[in-house]
Design a protein around this motif. Structure first.
Motif, PDB file in Angstrom:
ATOM      1  N   ASN A 105       0.779  -1.103  -0.028  1.00 45.82           N
ATOM      2  CA  ASN A 105      -0.020  -0.009   0.079  1.00 45.82           C
ATOM      3  C   ASN A 105       0.892   1.281  -0.007  1.00 45.82           C
ATOM      4  O   ASN A 105       0.375   2.293  -0.073  1.00 45.82           O
ATOM      5  CB  ASN A 105      -0.833   0.124   1.198  1.00 45.82           C
ATOM      6  N   PHE A 106       1.996   1.191   0.044  1.00 44.84           N
ATOM      7  CA  PHE A 106       2.775   2.268   0.691  1.00 44.84           C
ATOM      8  C   PHE A 106       4.091   2.327  -0.546  1.00 44.84           C
ATOM      9  O   PHE A 106       4.893   3.185  -0.203  1.00 44.84           O
ATOM     10  CB  PHE A 106       3.679   2.297   1.770  1.00 44.84           C
ATOM     11  N   LEU A 107       4.126   1.535  -1.739  1.00 47.17           N
ATOM     12  CA  LEU A 107       5.174   1.476  -2.487  1.00 47.17           C
ATOM     13  C   LEU A 107       5.169   2.909  -3.169  1.00 47.17           C
ATOM     14  O   LEU A 107       6.319   3.520  -3.455  1.00 47.17           O
ATOM     15  CB  LEU A 107       4.816   0.502  -3.655  1.00 47.17           C
ATOM     16  N   VAL A 108       4.200   3.475  -3.696  1.00 47.24           N
ATOM     17  CA  VAL A 108       4.168   4.727  -4.382  1.00 47.24           C
ATOM     18  C   VAL A 108       4.945   5.840  -3.648  1.00 47.24           C
ATOM     19  O   VAL A 108       5.624   6.598  -3.822  1.00 47.24           O
ATOM     20  CB  VAL A 108       2.840   5.233  -4.907  1.00 47.24           C
ATOM     21  N   ASP A 109       4.500   5.906  -2.268  1.00 44.45           N
ATOM     22  CA  ASP A 109       4.719   6.941  -0.955  1.00 44.45           C
ATOM     23  C   ASP A 109       6.581   6.716  -1.086  1.00 44.45           C
ATOM     24  O   ASP A 109       7.266   7.407  -1.074  1.00 44.45           O
ATOM     25  CB  ASP A 109       4.196   6.701   0.193  1.00 44.45           C
ATOM     26  N   GLN A 110       6.971   5.444  -0.729  1.00 42.39           N
ATOM     27  CA  GLN A 110       8.246   4.810  -0.836  1.00 42.39           C
ATOM     28  C   GLN A 110       9.115   5.313  -1.801  1.00 42.39           C
ATOM     29  O   GLN A 110      10.306   6.157  -2.136  1.00 42.39           O
ATOM     30  CB  GLN A 110       8.425   3.552  -0.422  1.00 42.39           C
ATOM     31  N   TYR A 111       8.604   5.135  -3.138  1.00 45.41           N
ATOM     32  CA  TYR A 111       9.132   5.780  -4.666  1.00 45.41           C
ATOM     33  C   TYR A 111       9.505   7.035  -4.614  1.00 45.41           C
ATOM     34  O   TYR A 111      10.256   7.630  -5.136  1.00 45.41           O
ATOM     35  CB  TYR A 111       8.425   4.942  -5.526  1.00 45.41           C
ATOM     36  N   ASN A 112       8.280   7.919  -4.260  1.00 49.22           N
ATOM     37  CA  ASN A 112       8.300   9.295  -4.249  1.00 49.22           C
ATOM     38  C   ASN A 112       9.160  10.095  -3.249  1.00 49.22           C
ATOM     39  O   ASN A 112       9.362  11.306  -3.176  1.00 49.22           O
ATOM     40  CB  ASN A 112       6.667   9.799  -4.336  1.00 49.22           C
ATOM     41  N   ARG A 113       9.439   9.395  -2.107  1.00 50.26           N
ATOM     42  CA  ARG A 113       9.840   9.954  -0.929  1.00 50.26           C
ATOM     43  C   ARG A 113      11.047  11.047  -1.261  1.00 50.26           C
ATOM     44  O   ARG A 113      11.121  12.016  -0.548  1.00 50.26           O
ATOM     45  CB  ARG A 113      10.380   9.153  -0.127  1.00 50.26           C
ATOM     46  N   ASN A 114      11.946  10.632  -2.046  1.00 50.08           N
ATOM     47  CA  ASN A 114      13.151  11.241  -2.332  1.00 50.08           C
ATOM     48  C   ASN A 114      13.415  11.803  -3.704  1.00 50.08           C
ATOM     49  O   ASN A 114      14.273  12.255  -4.006  1.00 50.08           O
ATOM     50  CB  ASN A 114      14.589  10.576  -1.836  1.00 50.08           C
ATOM     51  N   ARG A 115      12.144  12.145  -4.360  1.00 48.85           N
ATOM     52  CA  ARG A 115      12.245  12.526  -5.627  1.00 48.85           C
ATOM     53  C   ARG A 115      11.351  13.851  -5.712  1.00 48.85           C
ATOM     54  O   ARG A 115      10.425  14.235  -4.907  1.00 48.85           O
ATOM     55  CB  ARG A 115      11.493  11.724  -6.557  1.00 48.85           C
ATOM     56  N   GLU A 116      11.813  14.698  -6.779  1.00 53.63           N
ATOM     57  CA  GLU A 116      11.058  15.934  -7.101  1.00 53.63           C
ATOM     58  C   GLU A 116       9.847  15.732  -7.745  1.00 53.63           C
ATOM     59  O   GLU A 116       9.584  14.566  -7.989  1.00 53.63           O
ATOM     60  CB  GLU A 116      12.151  16.627  -7.984  1.00 53.63           C
ATOM     61  N   ASN A 117       9.022  16.774  -7.545  1.00 56.59           N
ATOM     62  CA  ASN A 117       7.619  16.706  -7.859  1.00 56.59           C
ATOM     63  C   ASN A 117       7.717  16.132  -9.345  1.00 56.59           C
ATOM     64  O   ASN A 117       6.621  15.374  -9.589  1.00 56.59           O
ATOM     65  CB  ASN A 117       6.807  17.996  -7.771  1.00 56.59           C
ATOM     66  N   LYS A 118       8.473  16.336 -10.207  1.00 57.79           N
ATOM     67  CA  LYS A 118       8.330  16.310 -11.808  1.00 57.79           C
ATOM     68  C   LYS A 118       8.705  14.594 -11.827  1.00 57.79           C
ATOM     69  O   LYS A 118       8.126  14.372 -12.673  1.00 57.79           O
ATOM     70  CB  LYS A 118       9.243  17.381 -12.508  1.00 57.79           C
ATOM     71  N   ASP A 119       9.270  14.205 -11.110  1.00 59.65           N
ATOM     72  CA  ASP A 119       9.767  12.696 -11.023  1.00 59.65           C
ATOM     73  C   ASP A 119       8.793  11.920 -10.381  1.00 59.65           C
ATOM     74  O   ASP A 119       9.127  10.637 -10.368  1.00 59.65           O
ATOM     75  CB  ASP A 119      11.256  12.711 -10.700  1.00 59.65           C
ATOM     76  N   GLN A 120       8.097  12.325  -9.672  1.00 55.54           N
ATOM     77  CA  GLN A 120       7.138  11.465  -8.691  1.00 55.54           C
ATOM     78  C   GLN A 120       5.904  10.709  -9.590  1.00 55.54           C
ATOM     79  O   GLN A 120       5.665  11.237 -10.700  1.00 55.54           O
ATOM     80  CB  GLN A 120       6.408  12.348  -7.726  1.00 55.54           C
ATOM     81  N   ILE A 121       5.687   9.650  -9.321  1.00 59.40           N
ATOM     82  CA  ILE A 121       4.400   8.819 -10.072  1.00 59.40           C
ATOM     83  C   ILE A 121       3.093   8.649  -9.223  1.00 59.40           C
ATOM     84  O   ILE A 121       3.090   9.244  -7.958  1.00 59.40           O
ATOM     85  CB  ILE A 121       4.939   7.317 -10.041  1.00 59.40           C
ATOM     86  N   LYS A 122       2.240   8.401  -9.747  1.00 58.86           N
ATOM     87  CA  LYS A 122       0.928   8.191  -9.000  1.00 58.86           C
ATOM     88  C   LYS A 122       0.566   6.764  -8.749  1.00 58.86           C
ATOM     89  O   LYS A 122      -0.327   6.587  -8.153  1.00 58.86           O
ATOM     90  CB  LYS A 122      -0.083   9.012  -9.985  1.00 58.86           C
ATOM     91  N   PHE A 123       1.042   5.876  -9.650  1.00 57.19           N
ATOM     92  CA  PHE A 123       0.417   4.403  -9.533  1.00 57.19           C
ATOM     93  C   PHE A 123       1.671   3.741  -9.547  1.00 57.19           C
ATOM     94  O   PHE A 123       2.926   3.672 -10.101  1.00 57.19           O
ATOM     95  CB  PHE A 123      -0.370   4.200 -10.853  1.00 57.19           C
ATOM     96  N   GLU A 124       1.607   2.594  -9.014  1.00 54.24           N
ATOM     97  CA  GLU A 124       2.755   1.267  -8.832  1.00 54.24           C
ATOM     98  C   GLU A 124       3.146   0.943 -10.193  1.00 54.24           C
ATOM     99  O   GLU A 124       4.376   0.338 -10.442  1.00 54.24           O
ATOM    100  CB  GLU A 124       2.207   0.190  -8.111  1.00 54.24           C
ATOM    101  N   HIS A 125       2.235   0.820 -11.313  1.00 48.65           N
ATOM    102  CA  HIS A 125       2.625   0.283 -12.462  1.00 48.65           C
ATOM    103  C   HIS A 125       3.840   1.095 -13.127  1.00 48.65           C
ATOM    104  O   HIS A 125       4.185   0.784 -14.243  1.00 48.65           O
ATOM    105  CB  HIS A 125       1.389  -0.047 -13.268  1.00 48.65           C
ATOM    106  N   GLU A 126       3.703   2.379 -12.810  1.00 43.06           N
ATOM    107  CA  GLU A 126       4.820   3.251 -13.334  1.00 43.06           C
ATOM    108  C   GLU A 126       6.337   2.971 -12.795  1.00 43.06           C
ATOM    109  O   GLU A 126       7.323   3.547 -13.268  1.00 43.06           O
ATOM    110  CB  GLU A 126       4.445   4.889 -13.065  1.00 43.06           C
ATOM    111  N   ILE A 127       6.391   2.191 -12.003  1.00 45.94           N
ATOM    112  CA  ILE A 127       7.732   2.079 -11.108  1.00 45.94           C
ATOM    113  C   ILE A 127       8.538   0.858 -12.140  1.00 45.94           C
ATOM    114  O   ILE A 127       7.934   0.109 -12.797  1.00 45.94           O
ATOM    115  CB  ILE A 127       7.847   1.191  -9.933  1.00 45.94           C
TER     116      ILE A 127
END
Length: 127
Positions: A105-127
């Motif tokens: 449930n927290f994969l997207v949050d973990q992925y986005n944690r240290n990324r700039e807004n422009k590099d963040q994702i909204k869905f797991e399948h984007e990883i």
């Protein structure tokens, strides 16, 4: 259990009794009839129904509600001891699935944690 689902269950319990009271029903060798004795809600979408049989015995049905799709509505079966043993084992595997899925449930949050807004994702399948 919400009121509408409870009302549907009440009607359905009588339908089950009618079905199992049919003298031409396969397995009804004693020509037993069934009457609803008690409906016992066990969760928002499950219930147990006790039936009084004309033989004096009690029949117990497990009912479950499907909330959407082509199968929406109440379903039932009369569980055997073998079914109950299987359900007992199922509890373990269901708990394990919940345990293993929780952190997903927290994969997207973990992925986005240290990324700039422009590099963040909204869905797991984007990883």
């Amino acid at each position: 259990m919400n009121k509408q689902i409870a009302k549907e269950l009440n009607v359905f319990s009588k339908t089950i009794a009618e079905r199992f009271s049919r003298t031409d029903r396969e397995g009804n060798v004693s020509n037993e009839s069934f009457l609803v004795d008690e409906v016992i809600p066990t969760s928002d979408h499950t219930a147990v129904i006790n039936f009084k049989k004309s033989s004096g015995k009690i029949g117990v049905a497990f009912c479950y509600y499907i909330t959407r799709g082509m199968s929406k509505g109440w379903k039932y079966f009369f569980p055997t001891d073998s079914h109950l043993n299987g359900f007992q084992a199922f509890l373990y595997y269901k708990l394990e699935a919940e345990r293993r899925n929780y952190d997903k449930n927290f994969l997207v949050d973990q992925y986005n944690r240290n990324r700039e807004n422009k590099d963040q994702i909204k869905f797991e399948h984007e990883i």
